[in-house]
Structures are given as structure tokens and as C-alpha cells.
Design an enzyme around this catalytic site. Structure first.
Site, mmCIF file in Angstrom:
data_model
loop_
_atom_site.group_PDB
_atom_site.id
_atom_site.type_symbol
_atom_site.label_atom_id
_atom_site.label_comp_id
_atom_site.label_asym_id
_atom_site.label_seq_id
_atom_site.Cartn_x
_atom_site.Cartn_y
_atom_site.Cartn_z
ATOM 1 N N CYS A 22 0.805 -1.219 0.000
ATOM 2 C CA CYS A 22 0.000 0.000 0.000
ATOM 3 C C CYS A 22 0.842 1.274 0.000
ATOM 4 O O CYS A 22 0.390 2.312 -0.479
ATOM 5 C CB CYS A 22 -0.925 0.003 1.210
ATOM 6 S SG CYS A 22 -1.922 -1.492 1.371
ATOM 7 N N HIS A 101 11.114 4.277 6.726
ATOM 8 C CA HIS A 101 11.083 2.818 6.868
ATOM 9 C C HIS A 101 11.398 2.488 8.323
ATOM 10 O O HIS A 101 12.435 2.900 8.846
ATOM 11 C CB HIS A 101 12.125 2.183 5.943
ATOM 12 C CG HIS A 101 11.842 0.746 5.617
ATOM 13 N ND1 HIS A 101 11.624 -0.209 6.590
ATOM 14 C CD2 HIS A 101 11.734 0.102 4.425
ATOM 15 C CE1 HIS A 101 11.406 -1.377 6.010
ATOM 16 N NE2 HIS A 101 11.457 -1.222 4.703
ATOM 17 N N HIS A 190 -7.230 19.378 1.831
ATOM 18 C CA HIS A 190 -7.828 18.075 1.550
ATOM 19 C C HIS A 190 -6.847 16.971 1.946
ATOM 20 O O HIS A 190 -5.628 17.163 1.909
ATOM 21 C CB HIS A 190 -8.177 17.940 0.063
ATOM 22 C CG HIS A 190 -9.081 19.013 -0.450
ATOM 23 N ND1 HIS A 190 -10.438 19.027 -0.211
ATOM 24 C CD2 HIS A 190 -8.813 20.130 -1.183
ATOM 25 C CE1 HIS A 190 -10.981 20.091 -0.784
ATOM 26 N NE2 HIS A 190 -10.017 20.774 -1.380
ATOM 27 N N HIS A 194 -4.789 6.886 3.135
ATOM 28 C CA HIS A 194 -4.848 5.513 2.649
ATOM 29 C C HIS A 194 -5.992 4.769 3.328
ATOM 30 O O HIS A 194 -5.980 4.553 4.542
ATOM 31 C CB HIS A 194 -3.527 4.804 2.934
ATOM 32 C CG HIS A 194 -3.586 3.328 2.719
ATOM 33 N ND1 HIS A 194 -4.060 2.769 1.547
ATOM 34 C CD2 HIS A 194 -3.245 2.279 3.512
ATOM 35 C CE1 HIS A 194 -4.013 1.460 1.643
ATOM 36 N NE2 HIS A 194 -3.528 1.131 2.817
ATOM 37 N N ASN A 227 -9.684 -1.934 0.031
ATOM 38 C CA ASN A 227 -8.299 -1.465 0.083
ATOM 39 C C ASN A 227 -7.638 -1.812 -1.252
ATOM 40 O O ASN A 227 -7.232 -2.943 -1.487
ATOM 41 C CB ASN A 227 -7.569 -2.144 1.245
ATOM 42 C CG ASN A 227 -6.125 -1.703 1.359
ATOM 43 O OD1 ASN A 227 -5.571 -1.062 0.476
ATOM 44 N ND2 ASN A 227 -5.487 -2.052 2.467
#
Length: 359
Positions: A22, A101, A190, A194, A227
């Protein structure tokens, strides 16, 4: 396939971003940004695609079954360029891009991803989630948002943040809680959040101090398409362009998180007024989604969060703030419903993943 279909030039540079899940929707833009910096006067085609067939699971492990019902097929494509001659035709300008990460932590790394299975008939590698997903995702999102926050918060919010840091250093961390700015009051207009799950969206609302209106576009994408992984935030963008409209100068905050765990944040600014119908949202016939239209509401009622009861009340048009406290206490909680979950799914009982995706 794309090179052949569009008969691109032989010197085209093609990159495949696989196994980034994702997060690739935002992180891919980060890579395109770097490629365009290294190649002046160039144009890049960015294609995000989710294919659920490869990850379909036919076994009985609950941590792997979740992906079957959560993910959906989807795709999106963007054309990006650094050619000044095309500036007037561009819809958005990329202002900031960040990627992080946090897979150094073993518990974070193993919270979600593709891992080997002992069930040979189901394939050796399938997507798996465990109870650490909410904490792992929030860790990556916090790290990414912290990097971009100084660039999008208002001067007043930045002053409050500095004062909070100084106070905590002088008087100790127990003197005052950390400052949590409301991104709903920042320079962002805006939000392309996700839509990984209902729990993730409510996590965004709480962590970024967003309103229901800020989150509804992402909730609509989750409701209608599931998703769609790396393409998901672009379904949200299409919703905004089709049903809400974006004005010149308005800023959009794009946030994605995926396996690794890694997260990406991009800030876009509209170059002109944009109101463009996308076929993917034609079924709404120009009518924006309301919270009452959602299966699982976004609002929290006191400390109780019973989706079915709240959805019923919203559908009836009642205001939550007018509900008596006695009635709230009598509302059955999701925890009670979870007791009916089969014993083999016991590891999910106390997690947001269970409450939002299984019950």
C-alpha cells in the site's frame, strides 16, 4: 506491457516497484521525483496497480484470511513532468515528498507482509497480519508526518509546538503532555488518506486531529472499492475531483503506509480550479457520501464505539451529542460481540483489527 501497448521509445527507462504494498502509491512518487531531478526536461508515467489474485488464501489461518476480504482490485495512472513548457497544463505541483522505513524493529517487520505458510495446498507465501499492525502502522505514519509537519503547519501551530518542547525540556516531560496539532487547522485543505481499513481511518482522525468531513473521501473509497493498495489514495483524489472540487492554490496531503513497515507522505498544490468527473465515481451520480451512508461510522461515542448502533442513529438523522449519557452506557460494546468469535481466532480479540474488520 505498457511499453508495447503505447509503442514507447527504445530508450524508455522502466522501473518495477514490487512488494511495496500500500505504501507504493506515495513512495513511488518519491522515486519519480528523484528520477526527474536527475533527468531534466523529462516526462514520467507512474502506474499503481493492485492484483488480489496472487495473494488469495484458501486455508484456515485467521491472520491470512483477513486479506481476502479487505483488498480489492484497482489501478491508477499519473503523468508527471519537469518540463516548464507543460506547467500551464499541469493539475498539481508536488511541494514536498517524504518516505520512512521502520522495519528495523522485528515486531514491526513481522506485523504484516508476505510470509511462508506450512499449508502447502494454499501456497507457501501469503499475506499475513497480526495484532501488532495498528501499532506498527502508527509508528511509520508518525515518523513520516513528523518530517513534513513543519512545512504544512501554521505559524501559530509551530509556535505552540516550540513552546511545548521548551516547557517539557525545562520542567520535565511530566509537566505537560506533548503538543498534538490539528492538521484540520493547518495549511492543508484536503486529505488523501490511505483507506487501508476502518480502524486505520479512525487512527488518522485521532492522530492528525481530523474531522469526519476530512476523512469521508477515504471512507467512501474503502466502502465502494475496499483497500486497493497502492492505488487507493488516487481513488480518493478522483472522489475529490468528481464530487467536491478543488480550488486553485489548495493543498492536498497524501499519506500511505504498507508492509515493511514503510510510509510515504506527499504534499500537492492545485495549479487551477479542478472539477472533473471520473467514471470510477459515476455511480454516486454527483452526490457526495455522508457518514450515515457508511456501514461503519467514523465518529466515536464517548468511550463506547458500537458501529451498528451508531450507524442506526446516524441514519435516523439524530445528533450524537444530544444522546443521553444513560443511553450511551447501555449501548452494547464491540468487546461483547467479540466474545462470540470462534476460539481459533482468539488472538484477535483485543485488537482494533478484530473490531473493525472481522466483527
Amino acid at each position: 506491457m505498457l511499453v508495447n501497448h503505447f509503442k514507447m521509445r527504445p530508450d524508455v527507462k522502466s522501473y518495477h516497484l514490487g512488494c511495496m504494498a500500500c505504501a507504493a502509491g506515495s513512495i513511488g512518487i518519491n522515486l519519480v521525483h528523484d528520477l526527474l531531478k536527475a533527468n531534466p526536461k523529462s516526462t514520467a508515467l507512474f502506474v499503481a496497480h493492485e492484483n488480489v489474485t496472487a495473494g488469495f488464501y484458501t486455508g484456515s489461518d485467521p491472520s491470512r484470511l483477513l486479506a481476502n476480504g479487505l483488498f480489492g482490485m484497482g489501478a491508477a495512472a499519473l503523468l508527471l513532468t519537469n518540463k516548464h513548457s507543460l506547467a500551464k497544463r499541469a493539475k498539481y505541483q508536488l511541494l514536498h515528498t517524504v518516505r520512512v522505513h521502520v522495519g528495523q524493529d522485528d515486531s514491526v517487520y513481522r506485523s504484516m507482509g508476505t510470509f511462508e505458510s506450512d499449508e502447502q495446498h494454499c501456497g507457501n507465501a501469503r499475506i499475513r497480519f497480526n495484532q501488532d499492525v495498528p501499532l506498527s502502522a502508527s509508528k511509520a505514519i508518525r515518523a513520516a508526518v513528523a518530517k513534513v509537519a513543519p512545512k504544512v503547519l501554521t505559524w501559530t501551530q509551530l509556535a505552540k509546538a516550540v513552546r511545548n518542547i521548551v516547557t517539557r525540556r525545562i520542567r520535565g516531560k511530566d509537566a505537560t503532555p506533548p503538543y498534538l496539532p490539528s492538521f484540520a487547522e493547518s495549511t492543508i485543505d484536503h486529505f488523501l488518506l490511505h483507506p487501508g481499513s476502518h480502524g486505520l481511518l479512525k487512527g488518522f482522525m485521532k492522530g492528525l486531529q481530523l474531522t469526519v468531513d476530512n476523512t469521508l473521501p477515504s471512507a467512501a473509497a474503502l466502502r465502494d472499492y475496499g483497500n486497493t493498495s497502492c492505488a487507493s489514495t488516487y481513488y480518493v483524489l478522483a472522489y475529490l475531483e468528481s464530487l467536491i472540487g478543488i480550488k486553485k492554490g489548495e493543498r492536498l496531503l497524501q499519506i500511505s503506509v504498507g508492509t515493511g513497515v514503510k510510509a510515504g507522505v506527499n504534499v500537492w498544490q492545485a495549479m487551477h480550479n479542478i472539477k472533473e468527473a471520473h467514471s470510477v465515481w459515476d455511480h454516486l451520480k454527483g452526490v457526495p457520501v455522508r457518514e450515515a451512508d457508511l456501514v461503519l461510522p467514523l465518529q466515536l461515542v464517548s468511550s463506547v464505539d458500537d458501529h451498528a448502533e451508531v450507524a442506526k442513529l446516524l441514519a435516523e438523522g439524530r445528533q450524537l451529542k444530544q444522546m443521553p449519557a444513560v443511553q450511551l452506557k447501555q449501548m452494547p460494546t464491540a468487546a461483547v460481540q467479540l466474545k462470540e468469535v470462534p476460539a481459533e481466532m482468539g488472538e484477535w480479540k483485543d485488537t482494533d483489527m478484530a473490531r473493525d474488520n472481522i466483527v
